[in-house]
Design a protein around this motif. Structure first.
Motif, PDB file in Angstrom:
ATOM      1  N   LYS A  49       0.808  -1.082   0.143  1.00 17.20           N
ATOM      2  CA  LYS A  49      -0.033  -0.087  -0.079  1.00 17.20           C
ATOM      3  C   LYS A  49       0.797   1.248   0.061  1.00 17.20           C
ATOM      4  O   LYS A  49       0.512   2.203  -0.656  1.00 17.20           O
ATOM      5  N   MET A  50       1.871   1.219   0.788  1.00 11.63           N
ATOM      6  CA  MET A  50       2.799   2.247   0.929  1.00 11.63           C
ATOM      7  C   MET A  50       3.640   2.624  -0.530  1.00 11.63           C
ATOM      8  O   MET A  50       3.805   3.868  -0.758  1.00 11.63           O
ATOM      9  N   HIS A  51       4.289   1.667  -1.345  1.00 10.64           N
ATOM     10  CA  HIS A  51       4.848   1.997  -2.251  1.00 10.64           C
ATOM     11  C   HIS A  51       5.939   2.416  -2.108  1.00 10.64           C
ATOM     12  O   HIS A  51       6.386   3.582  -2.658  1.00 10.64           O
ATOM     13  N   PRO A  52       6.956   2.004  -1.002  1.00 11.34           N
ATOM     14  CA  PRO A  52       8.316   2.802  -1.023  1.00 11.34           C
ATOM     15  C   PRO A  52       9.288   2.643  -2.009  1.00 11.34           C
ATOM     16  O   PRO A  52       9.302   1.607  -2.386  1.00 11.34           O
ATOM     17  N   ALA A  53      10.160   3.867  -2.236  1.00 10.19           N
ATOM     18  CA  ALA A  53      11.060   3.620  -3.093  1.00 10.19           C
ATOM     19  C   ALA A  53      12.145   4.815  -2.849  1.00 10.19           C
ATOM     20  O   ALA A  53      11.704   5.883  -2.284  1.00 10.19           O
ATOM     21  N   VAL A  55      14.256   7.580  -4.656  1.00 10.13           N
ATOM     22  CA  VAL A  55      14.321   8.073  -5.889  1.00 10.13           C
ATOM     23  C   VAL A  55      15.517   8.691  -6.200  1.00 10.13           C
ATOM     24  O   VAL A  55      15.922   9.208  -7.289  1.00 10.13           O
ATOM     25  N   TRP A  56      16.332   9.132  -5.191  1.00  6.95           N
ATOM     26  CA  TRP A  56      17.568  10.031  -5.189  1.00  6.95           C
ATOM     27  C   TRP A  56      18.463   9.840  -3.973  1.00  6.95           C
ATOM     28  O   TRP A  56      18.122   9.626  -2.902  1.00  6.95           O
ATOM     29  N   SER A  57      19.550   9.563  -4.264  1.00  9.70           N
ATOM     30  CA  SER A  57      20.590   9.209  -3.365  1.00  9.70           C
ATOM     31  C   SER A  57      21.959  10.049  -3.316  1.00  9.70           C
ATOM     32  O   SER A  57      22.483   9.728  -4.781  1.00  9.70           O
ATOM     33  N   GLU A  58      22.504  10.961  -2.706  1.00 13.56           N
ATOM     34  CA  GLU A  58      23.561  11.668  -2.849  1.00 13.56           C
ATOM     35  C   GLU A  58      24.453  11.842  -1.739  1.00 13.56           C
ATOM     36  O   GLU A  58      23.878  12.568  -0.910  1.00 13.56           O
ATOM     37  N   GLY A  59      25.661  11.364  -1.564  1.00 11.00           N
ATOM     38  CA  GLY A  59      26.477  11.492  -0.392  1.00 11.00           C
ATOM     39  C   GLY A  59      25.714  11.010   0.774  1.00 11.00           C
ATOM     40  O   GLY A  59      25.252   9.791   0.854  1.00 11.00           O
ATOM     41  N   GLU A  60      25.366  11.659   1.808  1.00 11.73           N
ATOM     42  CA  GLU A  60      24.688  11.369   2.899  1.00 11.73           C
ATOM     43  C   GLU A  60      23.603  11.718   2.908  1.00 11.73           C
ATOM     44  O   GLU A  60      22.674  11.525   4.296  1.00 11.73           O
ATOM     45  N   TYR A  61      22.683  11.995   1.955  1.00 12.71           N
ATOM     46  CA  TYR A  61      21.297  12.504   1.813  1.00 12.71           C
ATOM     47  C   TYR A  61      20.679  11.394   0.720  1.00 12.71           C
ATOM     48  O   TYR A  61      21.057  11.100   0.042  1.00 12.71           O
ATOM     49  N   ALA A  62      19.184  11.289   1.068  1.00 15.75           N
ATOM     50  CA  ALA A  62      18.515  10.602   0.184  1.00 15.75           C
ATOM     51  C   ALA A  62      17.057  11.053   0.193  1.00 15.75           C
ATOM     52  O   ALA A  62      16.779  11.652   1.218  1.00 15.75           O
ATOM     53  N   ILE A  63      16.410  10.580  -1.036  1.00 14.93           N
ATOM     54  CA  ILE A  63      14.909  10.926  -0.903  1.00 14.93           C
ATOM     55  C   ILE A  63      14.144   9.682  -1.203  1.00 14.93           C
ATOM     56  O   ILE A  63      14.336   8.968  -2.278  1.00 14.93           O
ATOM     57  N   ALA A  64      13.023   9.540  -0.410  1.00 15.61           N
ATOM     58  CA  ALA A  64      12.270   8.213  -0.474  1.00 15.61           C
ATOM     59  C   ALA A  64      10.734   8.737  -1.017  1.00 15.61           C
ATOM     60  O   ALA A  64      10.349   9.716  -0.572  1.00 15.61           O
ATOM     61  N   ARG A  65      10.239   8.026  -1.635  1.00 15.71           N
ATOM     62  CA  ARG A  65       8.843   7.959  -2.439  1.00 15.71           C
ATOM     63  C   ARG A  65       8.001   7.163  -1.671  1.00 15.71           C
ATOM     64  O   ARG A  65       8.270   6.134  -1.439  1.00 15.71           O
ATOM     65  N   CYS A  66       6.937   7.841  -1.490  1.00 13.50           N
ATOM     66  CA  CYS A  66       5.702   6.843  -0.750  1.00 13.50           C
ATOM     67  C   CYS A  66       4.278   7.356  -1.307  1.00 13.50           C
ATOM     68  O   CYS A  66       4.411   8.457  -1.766  1.00 13.50           O
ATOM     69  N   THR A  67       3.154   6.644  -0.886  1.00 17.44           N
ATOM     70  CA  THR A  67       1.905   7.098  -1.095  1.00 17.44           C
ATOM     71  C   THR A  67       1.404   8.272  -0.470  1.00 17.44           C
ATOM     72  O   THR A  67       1.730   8.127   0.690  1.00 17.44           O
ATOM     73  N   ARG A  68       0.813   8.991  -0.912  1.00 16.82           N
ATOM     74  CA  ARG A  68       0.295  10.139  -0.124  1.00 16.82           C
ATOM     75  C   ARG A  68      -0.567   9.559   1.119  1.00 16.82           C
ATOM     76  O   ARG A  68      -1.624   8.588   1.019  1.00 16.82           O
ATOM     77  N   GLY A  69      -0.450   9.937   2.352  1.00 15.20           N
ATOM     78  CA  GLY A  69      -1.168   9.498   3.518  1.00 15.20           C
ATOM     79  C   GLY A  69      -0.285   8.587   4.265  1.00 15.20           C
ATOM     80  O   GLY A  69      -0.543   7.996   5.404  1.00 15.20           O
ATOM     81  N   TYR A  70       0.975   7.847   3.577  1.00  8.92           N
ATOM     82  CA  TYR A  70       1.822   6.941   4.480  1.00  8.92           C
ATOM     83  C   TYR A  70       2.991   7.737   4.676  1.00  8.92           C
ATOM     84  O   TYR A  70       3.958   6.880   5.112  1.00  8.92           O
ATOM     85  N   GLU A  71       3.051   8.888   4.783  1.00 10.93           N
ATOM     86  CA  GLU A  71       4.503   9.662   4.974  1.00 10.93           C
ATOM     87  C   GLU A  71       4.971   9.226   6.466  1.00 10.93           C
ATOM     88  O   GLU A  71       6.144   9.227   6.784  1.00 10.93           O
ATOM     89  N   GLN A  72       4.028   9.263   7.545  1.00 13.90           N
ATOM     90  CA  GLN A  72       4.419   9.177   8.670  1.00 13.90           C
ATOM     91  C   GLN A  72       4.687   7.668   8.950  1.00 13.90           C
ATOM     92  O   GLN A  72       5.870   7.497   9.649  1.00 13.90           O
ATOM     93  N   SER A  73       4.134   6.844   8.259  1.00 17.52           N
ATOM     94  CA  SER A  73       4.676   5.289   8.383  1.00 17.52           C
ATOM     95  C   SER A  73       5.999   5.081   7.841  1.00 17.52           C
ATOM     96  O   SER A  73       6.639   4.278   8.552  1.00 17.52           O
ATOM     97  N   LEU A  74       6.232   5.658   6.558  1.00 17.91           N
ATOM     98  CA  LEU A  74       7.790   5.811   6.173  1.00 17.91           C
ATOM     99  C   LEU A  74       8.785   6.342   6.882  1.00 17.91           C
ATOM    100  O   LEU A  74       9.721   5.811   7.352  1.00 17.91           O
ATOM    101  N   ILE A  75       8.327   7.414   7.546  1.00 14.47           N
ATOM    102  CA  ILE A  75       9.358   8.051   8.508  1.00 14.47           C
ATOM    103  C   ILE A  75       9.623   7.222   9.752  1.00 14.47           C
ATOM    104  O   ILE A  75      10.547   7.232  10.054  1.00 14.47           O
ATOM    105  N   ALA A  76       8.499   6.353  10.186  1.00 18.32           N
ATOM    106  CA  ALA A  76       8.676   5.463  11.333  1.00 18.32           C
ATOM    107  C   ALA A  76       9.609   4.222  11.082  1.00 18.32           C
ATOM    108  O   ALA A  76      10.372   4.126  11.528  1.00 18.32           O
TER     109      ALA A  76
END
Length: 147
Positions: A49-53, A55-76
């Motif tokens: 349901k979350m569809h985590p992925a 999408v971008w990673s550079e050095g010590e930073y990265a960006i993850a994608r998820c379905t709207r409404g699941y941001e807090q779950s992804l952060i957890a």
């Protein structure tokens, strides 16, 4: 097969996070650690349901994608990560947004030259500016915006 119009597409959210580890993991290794954490916390159905992925990673930073409404779950799930590539690591979420570009603007540059210093907005009133001479320097909005 035709492309779906924007109104029928699934809305996504993006989470910027910092990778704290001694090794320099690839984007695929970061994704594997994140996917293992999501599956462990929410199961395969929750991960589907979350569809985590990542999408971008550079050095010590990265960006993850998820379905709207699941941001807090992804952060957890990101907070639960303890290893990347078999080495101790942790992921710290920094910001959430609807676009990748706005999150890339929040990435702090690693190199500091003599003329630019990273600044951090403090409660919308002051800017904490790091300088080499005196450590921290606080600027007000009037110092930044000259009328």
């Amino acid at each position: 097969m035709s492309v779906l119009p924007p109104t029928l597409r699934e809305n996504r959210r993006y989470v910027l996070f910092r990778i704290i580890t001694l090794v320099n993991p690839t984007q695929k290794e970061v994704y594997r650690s994140m996917a293992d954490s999501v599956s462990a916390l929410f199961g395969d159905a929750g991960a589907a349901k979350m569809h985590p992925a990542v999408v971008w990673s550079e050095g010590e930073y990265a960006i993850a994608r998820c379905t709207r409404g699941y941001e807090q779950s992804l952060i957890a799930a990101l907070a639960v990560v303890t290893k990347v590539c078999g080495e101790p690591a942790s992921f710290r979420s920094l910001a959430t947004s609807g676009t990748i570009l706005s999150l890339k603007k929040k990435v702090i540059p690693e190199s500091i030259d003599d003329t630019t210093y990273p600044g951090y907005l403090c409660a919308g009133k002051k800017v904490n500016n790091l300088s080499k001479e005196n450590g921290h320097r606080y600027l007000t909005r009037d110092d930044i915006i000259k009328e």
